[in-house]
Design an enzyme around this catalytic site. Structure first.
Site, PDB file in Angstrom:
ATOM      1  N   GLY A 198       0.828  -1.207   0.000  1.00  0.00           N
ATOM      2  CA  GLY A 198       0.000   0.000   0.000  1.00  0.00           C
ATOM      3  C   GLY A 198       0.854   1.245   0.000  1.00  0.00           C
ATOM      4  O   GLY A 198       1.961   1.254  -0.541  1.00  0.00           O
ATOM      5  N   GLY A 202       0.838   4.800   5.012  1.00  0.00           N
ATOM      6  CA  GLY A 202       0.219   3.699   5.759  1.00  0.00           C
ATOM      7  C   GLY A 202       1.255   2.677   6.187  1.00  0.00           C
ATOM      8  O   GLY A 202       1.259   2.210   7.333  1.00  0.00           O
ATOM      9  N   GLU A 222       5.594  -3.384   1.145  1.00  0.00           N
ATOM     10  CA  GLU A 222       5.876  -2.987  -0.235  1.00  0.00           C
ATOM     11  C   GLU A 222       5.140  -1.679  -0.416  1.00  0.00           C
ATOM     12  O   GLU A 222       3.906  -1.640  -0.376  1.00  0.00           O
ATOM     13  CB  GLU A 222       5.374  -4.065  -1.196  1.00  0.00           C
ATOM     14  CG  GLU A 222       5.928  -3.871  -2.590  1.00  0.00           C
ATOM     15  CD  GLU A 222       4.915  -4.237  -3.647  1.00  0.00           C
ATOM     16  OE1 GLU A 222       4.403  -5.361  -3.631  1.00  0.00           O
ATOM     17  OE2 GLU A 222       4.626  -3.372  -4.489  1.00  0.00           O
ATOM     18  N   CYS A 259       2.101  -0.921  -8.895  1.00  0.00           N
ATOM     19  CA  CYS A 259       3.284  -0.489  -8.144  1.00  0.00           C
ATOM     20  C   CYS A 259       4.493  -0.405  -9.066  1.00  0.00           C
ATOM     21  O   CYS A 259       5.484   0.232  -8.732  1.00  0.00           O
ATOM     22  CB  CYS A 259       3.549  -1.436  -6.995  1.00  0.00           C
ATOM     23  SG  CYS A 259       3.362  -3.149  -7.453  1.00  0.00           S
TER      24      CYS A 259
HETATM   25  P1  NAP Z   1      -3.268   2.488   1.887  1.00  0.00           P
HETATM   26  O1  NAP Z   1      -4.026   3.731   2.064  1.00  0.00           O
HETATM   27  O2  NAP Z   1      -1.880   2.477   2.402  1.00  0.00           O
HETATM   28  O3  NAP Z   1      -4.106   1.317   2.580  1.00  0.00           O
HETATM   29  C1  NAP Z   1      -3.623  -0.023   2.580  1.00  0.00           C
HETATM   30  C2  NAP Z   1      -4.170  -0.750   3.791  1.00  0.00           C
HETATM   31  O4  NAP Z   1      -3.565  -0.251   4.969  1.00  0.00           O
HETATM   32  C3  NAP Z   1      -5.663  -0.608   3.982  1.00  0.00           C
HETATM   33  O5  NAP Z   1      -6.134  -1.814   4.514  1.00  0.00           O
HETATM   34  C4  NAP Z   1      -5.783   0.505   4.994  1.00  0.00           C
HETATM   35  O6  NAP Z   1      -6.945   0.381   5.787  1.00  0.00           O
HETATM   36  C5  NAP Z   1      -4.558   0.290   5.849  1.00  0.00           C
HETATM   37  N1  NAP Z   1      -3.975   1.513   6.387  1.00  0.00           N
HETATM   38  C6  NAP Z   1      -3.623   2.625   5.692  1.00  0.00           C
HETATM   39  N2  NAP Z   1      -3.046   3.526   6.508  1.00  0.00           N
HETATM   40  C7  NAP Z   1      -3.024   2.969   7.739  1.00  0.00           C
HETATM   41  C8  NAP Z   1      -2.564   3.417   9.014  1.00  0.00           C
HETATM   42  N3  NAP Z   1      -2.004   4.619   9.183  1.00  0.00           N
HETATM   43  N4  NAP Z   1      -2.708   2.587  10.058  1.00  0.00           N
HETATM   44  C9  NAP Z   1      -3.292   1.382   9.896  1.00  0.00           C
HETATM   45  N5  NAP Z   1      -3.753   0.918   8.736  1.00  0.00           N
HETATM   46  C10 NAP Z   1      -3.615   1.694   7.659  1.00  0.00           C
HETATM   47  O7  NAP Z   1      -3.186   2.041   0.365  1.00  0.00           O
HETATM   48  P2  NAP Z   1      -4.335   1.956  -0.764  1.00  0.00           P
HETATM   49  O8  NAP Z   1      -5.687   2.220  -0.187  1.00  0.00           O
HETATM   50  O9  NAP Z   1      -4.144   0.696  -1.449  1.00  0.00           O
HETATM   51  O10 NAP Z   1      -3.964   3.065  -1.804  1.00  0.00           O
HETATM   52  C11 NAP Z   1      -3.592   4.334  -1.453  1.00  0.00           C
HETATM   53  C12 NAP Z   1      -2.204   4.591  -1.996  1.00  0.00           C
HETATM   54  O11 NAP Z   1      -1.311   3.495  -1.727  1.00  0.00           O
HETATM   55  C13 NAP Z   1      -2.119   4.736  -3.478  1.00  0.00           C
HETATM   56  O12 NAP Z   1      -2.520   6.003  -3.899  1.00  0.00           O
HETATM   57  C14 NAP Z   1      -0.671   4.422  -3.739  1.00  0.00           C
HETATM   58  O13 NAP Z   1       0.115   5.547  -3.522  1.00  0.00           O
HETATM   59  C15 NAP Z   1      -0.332   3.380  -2.744  1.00  0.00           C
HETATM   60  N6  NAP Z   1      -0.326   1.986  -3.262  1.00  0.00           N
HETATM   61  C16 NAP Z   1       0.854   1.370  -3.473  1.00  0.00           C
HETATM   62  C17 NAP Z   1       0.877   0.058  -3.917  1.00  0.00           C
HETATM   63  C18 NAP Z   1       2.150  -0.676  -4.117  1.00  0.00           C
HETATM   64  O14 NAP Z   1       2.100  -1.760  -4.667  1.00  0.00           O
HETATM   65  N7  NAP Z   1       3.269  -0.197  -3.669  1.00  0.00           N
HETATM   66  C19 NAP Z   1      -0.305  -0.615  -4.149  1.00  0.00           C
HETATM   67  C20 NAP Z   1      -1.497   0.024  -3.919  1.00  0.00           C
HETATM   68  C21 NAP Z   1      -1.478   1.320  -3.453  1.00  0.00           C
HETATM   69  P3  NAP Z   1      -8.389   0.901   5.313  1.00  0.00           P
HETATM   70  O15 NAP Z   1      -8.561   0.446   3.892  1.00  0.00           O
HETATM   71  O16 NAP Z   1      -9.322   0.241   6.244  1.00  0.00           O
HETATM   72  O17 NAP Z   1      -8.358   2.383   5.438  1.00  0.00           O
END
Ligand code: NAP
Length: 473
Positions: A198, A202, A222, A259
């Protein structure tokens, strides 16, 4: 007891029993999960389409990759080299004299897994993290991604059914939903490791949380990746049009929600690629996976386009319109804080360089990435470039584009921070290492040794014996 505590307690209770299962039993489990998912493909793909807006062909392909991956991990477990078994017989002539030492990898115990948003099958409930942790012999509790809750629940039901059909206790697998439940899972004492795909923010928050626990545990994240591409002047002159078509396909694939999307492309001044590419940028605005990702895209794009000297060559109008930006190396270097941030979605930034020295000064500033790609001709001297790209990223490509990630023994899907926070890969057979830890047995009687380390090697696995590699039976 709340749900999370109940699931974690259950996982903790069954962890020793699951760790003691044979490789053949775990292969049967992984094949069973693959079979029920293949049998439920129509239903799963329909739900995934409704929740993610991804096209059916992409989802079917991703599901096929996911079940193939499960089966491949089953085969890897039976083959046994993943255990890194080593037997060093006692040797009094060693300095100092060596006792009998035997080492292999053992499962960690219950693992918490944060599913990704952008691969609802391959990096979600029954994706690579779950497959590799189960293959290792670790119970898994998944924190579902909020972007595809119904698919997560249905997949979890199928996995649980396969666990039961394999004659294993229900605690081997669980699913939790909700932000707070995710935090409770990380905090739960019996959890031995956390895996995550993610955002950098996060991931960083969860990494810090894992470290701050009374008993810190490993976090395998990752996170973000720019995936730089270098096009030499010779490659641009020889095949700039072909490279433009390849880049257009790669950065817009899946609305750029990969990613491994190429987010920064170094091209020579006067590049052909830069002339050809704008016409290949789609005008339709894709539906993004989640509101949060759409907002992140809009914010990141606005920040980049606000920099003086950044030109919008295509797109940039509608909220999620694919966008092509260009600037000079000097502008990038003066605004690195903004322009070196990953913009997740269909956007790429072309950076013009005057000569090899300027190109090198940009490369020296780049953060770690999952991939780095080089497009060069035979006439180019690439020695320094290859070394530089290898220091930047976990996978260096010499042709093609980084978006696709094969699942194999040689794959490495990781890289220096912020691509990942450890040296491990999250894709491919060696991703299993994340959920194992080495134990060495010194002067152990034969009956105390796991079969993998006994002299007669009853499972016929590959090992290193007294310094020499011995192939499996
Ligand atoms: P995300 O916001 O980081 O969320 C991923 C997971 O972590 C979700 O289950 C979320 O919970 C949880 N989470 C997020 N922040 C947290 C925190 N501070 N404490 C505890 N749990 C937390 O990622 P996303 O929703 O997939 O996408 C948002 C961004 O992530 C994208 O815009 C991109 O920049 C990045 N991303 C990167 C990759 C990669 O492969 N590197 C893949 C996808 C996304 P909830 O859903 O319940 O809020």
């Amino acid at each position: 007891m709340n749900d999370v505590q109940e699931l974690v307690t259950r996982a903790d209770e069954v962890a020793p029993e699951f760790a003691a299962t044979s490789a053949a039993e775990r292969r049967a489990l992984l094949r069973g999960i693959a079979d029920v998912m293949d049998a439920g493909a129509d239903e799963l793909v329909t739900i995934a389409g409704e929740e993610t807006a991804l096209p059916e062909a992409r989802l079917r392909g991703e599901l096929a990759r996911t079940t193939w991956q499960l089966r491949k991990f089953g085969d890897a477990v039976v083959e046994g080299s993943y255990l890194e078994a080593v037997v060093d017989h006692a040797d009094p002539s060693d300095v100092p004299p060596r006792p009998d030492l035997r080492r292999m990898l053992r499962p960690l115990g219950p693992v918490a897994m944060f599913a990704a948003s952008n691969f609802p099958f391959a990096f979600s409930v029954a994706g690579g993290d779950t497959a590799s942790a189960l293959a290792a012999g670790c119970p898994v509790i998944v924190k579902a991604h909020s972007g595809h809750p119904r698919l997560s629940r249905r997949t979890a039901e199928l996995v649980s059914a396969a666990v039961e059909a394999a004659g294993l206790p229900a605690g081997v697998f669980g699913l939790v939903e909700g932000f707070e439940q995710g935090l409770a899972l990380v905090d739960a004492e019996p959890i031995e490791a956390v895996s995550f795909t993610g955002s950098v923010a996060g991931g960083r928050a969860l990494l810090d949380r894992c470290t701050a626990r009374p008993r810190p545990i490993p976090f395998f994240g990752e996170l973000g990746s720019l995936n730089p591409v270098v096009v030499t002047a010779a490659a641009d002159a020889a095949r700039g049009d072909e490279l433009a078509a390849g880049l257009a396909g790669s950065f817009q694939l899946g609305a750029g929600q990969f990613c491994t999307k190429p987010g920064l492309v170094l091209v020579p001044q006067g590049s052909r690629l830069i002339q050809e590419l704008p016409a290949q940028v789609a005008e339709e605005e894709p539906t993004m996976l989640t509101e949060r990702i759409a907002e992140g895209f809009a914010t990141g794009r606005a920040a980049a386009t606000a920099v003086d000297g950044v030109e919008v060559l295509a797109g940039g109008g509608g909220a999620t319109a694919p966008t092509l930006l260009a600037t000079d190396a000097s502008v990038l270097l003066a605004n690195a804080e903004v322009l070196l941030e990953e913009v997740f979605g269909p956007l790429t930034l072309l950076v013009r360089y005057a000569d090899a020295a300027e190109r090198e000064s940009v490369l020296a500033e780049l953060p770690g990435s999952l991939t780095a790609t080089l497009h060069a001709e035979d006439s180019d001297d690439i020695d320094g470039l290859v070394d530089r790209l290898g220091r930047l990223a976990g996978r260096v490509l010499f042709a093609g584009w980084p978006t696709g990630v094969a699942v194999s023994w040689a794959q490495h899907h990781g890289g220096p921070w912020p691509a990942t926070n450890t040296q491990h890969t999250s894709v491919g057979m060696t991703s299993i290492r994340r959920f194992l830890r080495p134990v060495a047995y010194q002067d152990a009687p034969e009956r105390a040794l796991p079969p993998e380390l006994r002299d007669d090697n009853p499972l016929g696995i590959p090992r290193r014996v007294d310094g020499r590699l011995v192939p499996g039976a």
